[in-house]
Design a protein around this motif. Structure first.
Motif, short mmCIF file in Angstrom:
data_model
loop_
_atom_site.label_atom_id
_atom_site.label_comp_id
_atom_site.label_asym_id
_atom_site.label_seq_id
_atom_site.Cartn_x
_atom_site.Cartn_y
_atom_site.Cartn_z
N ILE A 139 0.78 -1.24 0.02
CA ILE A 139 -0.06 0.03 0.10
C ILE A 139 0.90 1.19 0.03
CG2 ILE A 139 -1.83 1.24 1.29
CD1 ILE A 139 -2.71 -1.42 2.56
N GLU A 140 0.81 2.17 -0.96
CA GLU A 140 1.52 3.37 -1.09
C GLU A 140 1.38 4.15 0.17
OE1 GLU A 140 0.58 6.97 -3.95
OE2 GLU A 140 1.38 5.20 -5.13
N GLY A 141 2.55 4.61 0.64
CA GLY A 141 2.79 5.60 1.86
C GLY A 141 2.64 4.87 2.94
N ARG A 142 2.64 3.56 3.01
CA ARG A 142 2.79 2.80 4.44
C ARG A 142 3.93 1.93 4.62
NH1 ARG A 142 -3.45 0.39 5.10
NH2 ARG A 142 -4.76 2.11 4.60
N GLU A 143 4.50 1.92 5.88
CA GLU A 143 5.40 0.84 5.97
C GLU A 143 4.75 -0.28 6.54
OE1 GLU A 143 8.57 1.87 8.87
OE2 GLU A 143 8.97 3.88 7.91
N GLN A 145 6.61 -7.69 5.58
CA GLN A 145 6.07 -8.87 4.99
C GLN A 145 6.05 -10.12 5.92
OE1 GLN A 145 8.15 -10.02 1.21
NE2 GLN A 145 7.67 -7.98 0.47
N ALA A 146 6.47 -10.21 7.07
CA ALA A 146 6.07 -11.26 8.00
C ALA A 146 4.79 -11.16 8.57
CB ALA A 146 7.01 -11.32 8.94
N ASN A 147 4.09 -10.12 8.56
CA ASN A 147 2.95 -9.91 9.03
C ASN A 147 1.76 -10.17 8.11
OD1 ASN A 147 0.41 -8.94 10.36
ND2 ASN A 147 1.34 -6.88 10.96
N GLY A 148 1.17 -11.16 8.40
CA GLY A 148 0.01 -11.87 7.90
C GLY A 148 -1.16 -10.95 7.26
N ALA A 149 -1.27 -9.87 8.23
CA ALA A 149 -2.12 -9.01 7.95
C ALA A 149 -2.22 -8.06 6.66
CB ALA A 149 -2.41 -7.94 9.23
N ASN A 150 -0.98 -8.15 6.15
CA ASN A 150 -0.27 -7.45 4.99
C ASN A 150 -0.71 -8.16 3.64
OD1 ASN A 150 0.10 -4.99 6.40
ND2 ASN A 150 2.12 -5.92 6.90
N TRP A 151 -1.32 -9.34 3.76
CA TRP A 151 -1.43 -10.42 2.73
C TRP A 151 -2.94 -10.70 2.69
CZ3 TRP A 151 2.67 -13.03 0.29
CH2 TRP A 151 4.06 -12.60 0.61
N VAL A 152 -3.16 -10.85 1.41
CA VAL A 152 -4.43 -11.62 1.02
C VAL A 152 -4.31 -12.83 0.17
CG1 VAL A 152 -5.72 -9.22 0.83
CG2 VAL A 152 -4.80 -10.19 -1.07
N VAL A 153 -5.53 -13.54 0.42
CA VAL A 153 -5.27 -14.91 -0.71
C VAL A 153 -6.39 -14.89 -1.51
CG1 VAL A 153 -4.35 -16.07 1.38
CG2 VAL A 153 -6.90 -16.23 0.85
N GLY A 154 -6.16 -15.43 -2.79
CA GLY A 154 -7.36 -15.42 -3.73
C GLY A 154 -7.24 -16.55 -4.61
N ARG A 155 -8.34 -17.25 -4.94
CA ARG A 155 -8.69 -18.00 -5.95
C ARG A 155 -7.99 -18.00 -7.52
NH1 ARG A 155 -12.08 -18.46 -2.01
NH2 ARG A 155 -12.52 -20.56 -0.74
N ASP A 156 -8.11 -16.58 -7.57
CA ASP A 156 -7.54 -15.99 -8.69
C ASP A 156 -7.16 -14.65 -8.57
OD1 ASP A 156 -10.08 -14.71 -8.98
OD2 ASP A 156 -10.92 -15.96 -10.21
N LEU A 157 -6.44 -14.06 -9.40
CA LEU A 157 -6.00 -12.57 -9.17
C LEU A 157 -7.18 -11.77 -9.15
CD1 LEU A 157 -3.63 -10.83 -9.38
CD2 LEU A 157 -3.73 -10.68 -11.61
N GLU A 158 -8.19 -11.81 -10.03
CA GLU A 158 -9.52 -11.07 -9.63
C GLU A 158 -9.91 -11.09 -8.17
OE1 GLU A 158 -13.88 -10.37 -11.47
OE2 GLU A 158 -12.66 -11.93 -12.08
#
Length: 1053
Positions: A532-536, A539-552
């Motif tokens: 996200i632009e402008g935020r520190e 990558q170890a924090n799972g809260a900064n990740w999403v999962v998806g069945r496809d890119l959409e």
């Protein structure tokens, strides 16, 4: 038997039918007699020519060279692929497994016999359903003998259930085997071109691996078909096929959505050599008894490093001249120490609680903490804590909120956190350097032997390093609890019992499962870091990740996370653990997550058969994921087969040269060719030399040609519920001889079936059966009942024993021999036809009983048998399996013939003891009229089955036994005598009688003493008293017989 109709031949008193079996047999006998006479004449003439007759001496004998047997030309299969083998020609002179096994598999497959069969309305047959999801072999290389065991057991069960009329499905497939396949391809790539995967790039490297996969999938498929596995090839699966990849993505997303799968920065098992994390199950523990020098992959082969010792050193206490001594088996990790722990009750260190020591090599104050995990009695009672590099220390670090300092790079070199002196050093070079630096600073205390285990990568042999890594994890605790609950409720049967006990033990102590791997070959994690632009962001924090069945879907979820801010998505570079996809195997191959016909029809499956060594790697994960994702345990039963070892009990290893390709056992292979195959792998020259020596020792003449049927039967015969099988190729070769026996017995027996023979419409006794016919039908029923019962219990050793014993010791050794006079021209039509019908039933049922274990030879022989009227069955594999048949139960006949056989065995043994080989005369003294009548009726059978026997006469009065007979007791009422006068020394025989009398009298005294006890009748069970009474009567009869023999021999002196 050929179905081609021969034109009628001219017949008449002077023109016998040349095509009739009788004429052919007579002609064969005539030619054989002429050949023997001719051979005798040649022998006599030669003897005369080389020095026989007439004195003269000095004439040297000429060595007559034996005519060399002409070798048969190698068999060539001329049957077009998928067509039925032409059996119109006469059977071969001898059993050739390669010829027998040719063409049948392709024909079975082309006929659709491997596909599941349903009722006309498309439902599962009323007999039931049987489904096995075949464990997918890794595409790392060819199959070994362990895979042959798996195929033999699984296909045996599938064929058995198919013949029982069930709807059966045996699903084949292949596993991409992430770490193993990538590792072997990388080694091959470097060996052939000097390049690494990084030189090729991810896309090109994956193409290279896919080429490897395609090559070995073809090779493995050929091996599986040669082994006779009746797989439904229309349903073949591969763990990275689109449909199975869809299942993997769904699994990942669903577990993450349910909070079971999460991201965390935790300690992992890091393999420096493979540059990836491993699960605990992929780490072996190497036991060391003390100081040991070891080579480590990635270092010079001449370098060896010290393990199995504990090093003590001192930390200076801050603000004091004192020092605190600690000990460690990994001195290099002190560079990441962030605490010293002591027990809170240890009076030696209470004054140090809350104080600090100073690190000698980096600017770091290290706190002294109190923790009950410390063993006051071990070492100095003070323990260094390295939370980022030790599992136990990690827990302490979390409890005390210590600093976690990672000192190691992924390539095994030390980073800047280790200090400038050690930065860039490889880990085991750093070990040596740290000890040296401690010595220079006067902080080194001592080193001692320390028996210990070291963690080793099961794939590369590298020493595992615990390091901190942000990874994807599965919380297995709730999944394991449900698996335990369902297993205890009886939803899952695990056998043998030992494996079930281990099942509970492992599930109860389960830990979270790290499912991400730092590889390229595999299913890439469907997880995306949202930058996200402008935020520190960490990558170890799972809260900064999403999962998806496809890119959409991932983009939609990222947008919700970012709010109105701009963002970019970066998919995780890691792939998923191989077991994460193979854990879905029983339902992903049936179409899950889609609600397919196969999933609705065949799931849950019936049986998962595998090795006990992957009960937790694979089986537990299938059960946990199956329950979580489908609500059902994926199979009703787990059967764990034994681990195959070599004849010396060693685990099979390429470097030992004892890994066996099942095709080499089937076809046979010379020692030279075995040596050549070693160069196909990734062994270095030193390992190849060692492997060659092992092969030369174990297979000095190479591996003999055994055939598929013998190999399958042997592997099943070895499987009796134990943990290990020490495989001897000679035993497999022994079962080839059994195949030969079945082949030749069937060939001979078919000569007893005349051209005009037509099997009865049903295998039902007519009432005309002789005693031996009733006996063999009874034995057939016993064998059928036993084989079915043992297969149901998964006791393959007992099942194979039952069918082996029926064929060898009952059908071949007894019935086929005993029926010879019943099918002679002198026998009545009724007798002959009854014997033929019984023979046909035994061959038909016997081959079907044997088929699940020996599919090829049974099909070959069964196809030569005529069919019963109105029987349209095309193949033995879709015929009915023999089960218990009340019509075949002849218990009285069984007892009667067993008595006849006891007399027969006693007579054989008696004749052998006197070395009688011809013109043997038996006199059977039967005191019971009923037994006398029985034995008189079976005298021809006794003569037929006793080699060299001229006559067998039943006598009712001992006076009718001629003088000069040796004797042996059968029962208390039956004694067998044989004439030995003129062949024995009477004094020797008298001495034998006296020795036997002494033994018999002592035994009788023991029983008499026992029976004379006052409380005998009240304390000894009735069955034991009855047995003792019979034993007493037998001993009394034996004594009487021996005394009579002794007197008779004395009178003849």
């Amino acid at each position: 038997m050929s179905t081609t109709q021969q034109p009628p031949a001219m017949t008449g008193s002077n023109n016998p039918d040349p095509n009739s079996k009788n004429a052919a047999k007579k002609e064969a006998k005539r030619l054989e007699k002429e050949a023997k006479l001719a051979a005798k004449a040649v022998k006599n003439a030669t003897a005369a020519a080389v020095g026989g007759g007439g004195g003269g001496g000095g004439v040297k004998k000429v060595k007559v060279e034996k005519e060399k047997k002409e070798e048969e030309a190698p068999f060539v299969n001329t049957t077009p692929k998928g067509q039925k083998k032409d059996l119109s020609q006469p059977m071969a002179s001898s059993y050739n497994p390669i010829a027998v096994e040719s063409a049948w598999y392709d024909w079975w497959n082309s006929q659709g016999f491997f596909a599941p069969k349903f009722t006309p309305d498309g439902k599962v047959r009323p007999e039931g359903l049987f489904v096995i999801p075949a464990p997918p072999p890794n595409v790392t290389g060819s199959l070994h003998i362990g895979h042959a065991l798996t195929t033999a057991i699984q296909d045996g069960l599938v064929r058995w259930n198919r013949m029982l009329g069930k709807t059966t499905l045996f699903i084949p497939g292949f596993d991409h085997a992430g770490i193993s396949t990538q590792s072997v391809v990388e080694k091959r790539l470097f060996k052939s071109s000097g390049k690494t995967r990084h030189d090729l790039g991810r896309e090109k490297f994956l193409e290279t691996v896919m080429d490897w996969k395609n090559e070995y999938q073809i090779r493995i498929t050929d091996q599986l078909t040669r082994l006779g596995g009746s797989y439904d090839w229309d349903r073949v699966a591969f763990t990275m096929n689109p449909s199975l990849s869809k299942a993997v993505i769904e699994n990942f997303c669903r577990l993450h959505e349910d909070g079971i799968l999460y991201r965390a920065n935790r300690l992992v098992n890091w393999c420096v050599r493979l540059n990836t994390t491993l699960s605990n199950l992929e780490v072996d523990q190497k036991q060391l008894t003390g100081r040991t020098l070891l080579n480590v992959p990635g270092y010079d082969a001449k370098e060896k490093f010290e393990f199995g010792v504990i090093t003590s050193f001192a930390y200076p206490i801050e603000g004091s001249e004192d020092k605190l001594i600690v000990a460690t088996t990994r001195p290099e990790t002190m560079l990441g120490d962030t605490a010293i722990a002591v027990h809170p009750d240890d009076t030696r260190y209470k004054h140090l609680h809350g104080k600090f020591v100073m690190h000698p090599f980096v600017t770091r104050r290290i706190p002294i903490i109190a923790d009950t995990m410390v063993d006051m009695e071990f070492g100095t009672g003070a323990v260094k804590i390295t939370p980022a590099h030790d599992p136990n220390d990690y827990e302490v670090g979390q409890r005390h909120k210590l600093e976690f300092i990672n000192i190691m790079n992924d390539d095994g070199t030390f980073n800047s956190n280790a200090g400038e002196t050690f930065r860039g050093m490889k880990r085991f070079h750093a070990r040596v350097a740290v000890v040296k630096a401690l010595q220079e600073k006067g902080l080194y205390i001592e080193v001692k032997d320390n028996p210990m285990q070291i963690p080793v990568c099961s794939k590369s042999g590298d020493i595992i390093e615990p390091i901190l890594k942000p990874q994807w994890w599965i919380n297995c605790k709730p999944l394991a609890e449900e698996a335990i609950k369902r297993t205890k409720a009886g939803e899952l049967k695990i056998s043998p019992q030992q494996s079930e006990n281990e099942w509970y033990r492992w599930l109860e102590g389960i830990q979270d499962w790290c499912v991400s791997r730092q590889l390229w070959w595999g299913h890439r994690c469907p997880a995306y870091f949202v930058n996200i632009e402008g935020r520190e962001q960490d990558q170890a924090n799972g809260a900064n990740w999403v999962v998806g069945r496809d890119l959409e879907q991932a983009t939609e979820r990222a947008a919700a996370l970012a709010g109105n801010a701009k963002f970019t998505l970066h998919q995780d570079e890691d792939v998923l653990d191989t077991w994460f996809s193979s854990g879905l195997w029983p339902f992903s191959i049936l179409g899950w997550p889609d609600d397919t016909f196969d999933l609705k029809t065949f799931y849950p499956t019936s049986l998962l058969e595998t090795g006990w060594d992957i009960l937790f790697f694979w089986v537990a994960r299938m059960v946990m994921l199956g329950i979580k994702l489908t609500g059902k345990i994926p199979f009703k039963e787990v059967y764990c087969h034994a681990m195959i070892r070599d004849a010396h009990g060693r685990k099979m290893s390429k470097s030992l040269g004892n890994v066996i390709d099942p095709i080499d056992v089937i076809q046979g292979l010379s020692l030279e060719a075995l040596h050549e195959k070693l160069y196909e792998g990734n062994l270095d020259e030193k390992e190849i030399a060692k492997a060659k020596a092992g092969q030369k020792k174990d297979f000095p003449k190479g591996i003999p040609q055994c055939g598929t049927d013998a190999l399958r039967f042997a592997l099943c015969a070895y499987s009796g519920g134990g943990r290990d099988i020490n495989l001897e190729i000679l035993r497999v070769e022994g079962y080839r001889k059994f195949c030969n026996k079945v082949f030749n017995a069937t060939k001979f027996a078919m000569l007893k079936l005349e051209d005009s023979f037509v099997p009865a419409p049903q295998a039902k006794p007519t009432g005309n059966e002789s005693l031996v016919e009733q006996w063999i039908l009874h034995k057939l029923d016993i064998a059928s009942t036993e084989v079915n019962a043992q297969l149901a219990e998964r006791n393959f050793m007992s099942a194979t024993n039952a069918v082996y014993n029926f064929w060898l010791y009952e059908l071949c050794d007894v019935y086929i021999e005993a029926m010879k006079p019943m099918t002679d021209e002198s026998a009545s039509t009724t007798t002959r036809q009854s014997a033929q019908q019984t023979l046909y039933t035994c061959l038909d049922h016997g081959l079907r009983l044997l088929h699940p274990f020996m599919p090829y030879v049974t099909e070959e022989l069964w196809q030569r048998l005529p069919r019963r009227p109105n029987d349209p069955t095309l193949s033995i594999m879709v015929s009915s399996y023999p089960v218990h048949n009340p019509d075949f139960v002849f218990e009285d006949a069984d007892k009667q013939f067993d008595l006849v056989f006891a007399v027969l065995r006693a007579g054989r043994s008696l004749a052998a003891s006197y070395n009688l080989q011809s013109n043997i005369q038996f006199f059977i003294h039967a005191k019971s009229e009923e037994e006398a009548i029985l034995l008189e009726s079976q005298a021809p059978t006794i003569v037929t089955l006793s080699k060299g026997c001229a006559s067998a006469e039943v006598v009712r009065d001992a006076k009718n036994i001629p003088a000069g007979c040796g004797s042996t007791l059968v029962t208390s009422t039956i004694v067998v005598h044989t004439l030995v006068k003129g062949n024995v020394d009477f004094d020797v025989e008298i001495s034998k009688c006296e020795k036997k009398l002494d033994i018999a009298r002592m035994s009788l005294q023991k029983i008499a003493k026992l029976q004379s006890q006052a409380d005998y009748a009240s304390t000894v069970p009735e069955n034991v008293r009855v047995a003792n009474d019979e034993k007493r009567r037998t001993l009394e009869a034996e004594i009487a017989t021996l005394e009579s023999s002794k007197t008779m021999f004395a009178d003849l002196k």
